[in-house]
Design an enzyme around this catalytic site. Structure first.
Site, short mmCIF file in Angstrom:
data_model
loop_
_atom_site.label_atom_id
_atom_site.label_comp_id
_atom_site.label_asym_id
_atom_site.label_seq_id
_atom_site.Cartn_x
_atom_site.Cartn_y
_atom_site.Cartn_z
N GLU A 148 -11.58 -3.33 20.50
CA GLU A 148 -12.29 -3.00 21.73
C GLU A 148 -12.23 -4.19 22.68
OE1 GLU A 148 -16.85 -3.24 21.11
OE2 GLU A 148 -16.09 -2.32 19.27
N CYS B 217 -16.13 0.04 16.59
CA CYS B 217 -15.97 -0.64 15.31
C CYS B 217 -15.30 0.21 14.24
CB CYS B 217 -17.33 -1.13 14.81
SG CYS B 217 -18.16 -2.26 15.94
N HIS C 263 -19.89 -1.18 7.14
CA HIS C 263 -19.75 -1.85 8.43
C HIS C 263 -20.99 -2.72 8.65
CE1 HIS C 263 -19.26 -2.76 12.59
NE2 HIS C 263 -20.32 -2.03 12.95
#
Length: 410
Positions: free
Chosen positions: A81, A113, A240
């Site tokens: 990103e 993500c 994550h």
């Protein structure tokens, strides 16, 4: 057919600062500090971008390959990103500086993500298809928090870093349970980067979306895989990790819902199955598309893996897209990853004072998206450069000439 990650490496940037010093320097409420589960965060400098991070993560993997194996890399996917161009992919620069074969697909993808996971599974499907027997794919998740959101509680976590993964039919790091995967995605405005200098959103909504996606992606996994038990099926878990406290809360919620467990047994389970995956993240911070795979590296390097062990992995990208999937790690995973010396790389970062950190943030703002002509002033961060880069053979950005980014080896 066996398929998964053959090699993996993490590049964690040249500099680091104590997360507590950011709290103190910004006057943030220290009563909230322990909930982050953050020790230090990686900080980039002006001679770095998503390209240099990706190349520096991938180069040790590529250098270890024979010329024959190197030439079997037929797909390069970058996930980020932190792109540098609306049209030209990061993968074109990365492919060039790694000296890969021109008989190769190159492209970039984006989903916050989740991007690294999207790239991994896309590459795995290519390998498993058998369309090109013996082929390999390189997936690079690379992100840069150029303009940290000063004086917010997100600032101590916003970091820089990149993970490179070689995907093949020789999965010495992680063999995927191919097809054993659950998805859950929908539109939500929890976090976003609407402008180069702005990373914003609703942190409460982001937390709720993360938890909602974990619950429902895992349910979808169970619908596809018979006999799944949250505690017995997975020897370890890697999620994550924007910051460790978020993962701890997510583990607690899921184990409450799945097994109705409470109290000390929940902490014991967290310490055994999840905590090893957080060691590196606590020293680095949120590396966005690379965050889950930094957690996987941490798990392999920190956990006791004496035999085949199944890992449950959860990937979340704001906006949002999520996936719960699984794979197997072995003692060979430990041996293979140990050659990358990730902890040594983290230990070699330059330790910033708060004043140096604040100055570097201001310098980095000058290097946001859209630069046409500009040369890097290495004297502005000479202490960091001399400590970490000089003579070490890392790729660094030197200038942008009519939008074309130019790089050199340090």
């Amino acid at each position: 057919m066996r398929v998964g990650i053959e090699s993996i490496n993490f590049y964690g940037g040249p500099a680091v600062i104590s997360a507590r010093s950011i709290f103190e320097g910004r006057g943030l409420d220290l009563s909230r500090f322990d909930n982050l589960m953050m020790d230090r965060k990686s900080v980039g400098v002006a001679c770095e971008d998503a390209v240099t991070g990706g190349v520096n993560a991938a180069k040790p993997i590529i250098d270890a390959l024979s010329e024959e194996d190197k030439n079997r890399i037929e797909l390069v996917i970058t996930a980020s990103e932190s792109g540098v161009d609306f049209g030209k992919s990061l993968s074109t620069y990365i492919h060039d500086y790694l000296g890969l074969s021109r008989h190769c697909r190159l492209f970039e993808l984006k989903q916050a993500c989740y991007g690294g996971t999207a790239g991994l599974h896309m590459a795995a499907c290519f390998i498993a298809s058998g369309a090109s027997p013996g082929a390999k794919a390189l997936v690079i998740a690379t992100d840069v928090a150029r303009a940290a959101a000063k004086s917010t509680y997100g600032e101590p976590t916003q970091a820089v870093g990149a993970v490179a993964m070689l995907i093949s039919a020789n999965p010495e790091i992680l063999e995927l349970d191919f097809g054993a995967t659950g998805h859950y995605s929908y539109e939500v405005m929890d976090t976003c980067r609407p402008l180069p200098e702005i990373e914003t959103g609703n942190p409460d909504l982001s937390l709720l979306s993360y938890l909602d996606c974990l619950e429902n992606a895992y349910k979808n996994y169970k619908e596809k895989v018979d006999g799944v038990h949250f505690q017995e099926t997975f020897d370890f878990l890697a999620f994550h990790t924007p910051f460790g406290g978020m993962v701890k809360g997510a583990h607690r919620k899921l184990i409450h819902e799945e097994l109705k467990l409470r109290g000390a047994v929940v902490q014991q389970d967290f310490d055994k199955r999840v905590a090893p995956s957080l060691t590196y993240g606590m020293q680095v911070g949120n590396v966005y598309s690379a965050a889950l795979y930094l957690s996987l590296c941490s798990l392999i390097d920190q956990a006791d893996i004496a035999d085949y062990r199944r890992v449950g992995l959860f990937s979340y990208g704001s906006g949002c897209s999520s996936e719960f999937y699984s794979g197997v790690i072995t003692p060979e995973s430990v041996r293979k990853l140990s050659t990358m010396n990730i902890q040594a790389g983290l230990d070699s970062r330059y330790e910033l004072s708060f004043e140096e950190y604040d100055d570097i943030l201001d310098q980095n703002v000058e290097w946001l998206f859209g630069i046409r002509d500009k040369k890097v002033d290495f004297s502005a961060f000479s202490r960091v450069y001399d400590h970490f880069f000089k003579g070490k053979g890392y790729l660094v950005l030197t200038e942008v000439d009519d939008f074309h980014r130019k790089y050199a080896w340090s």
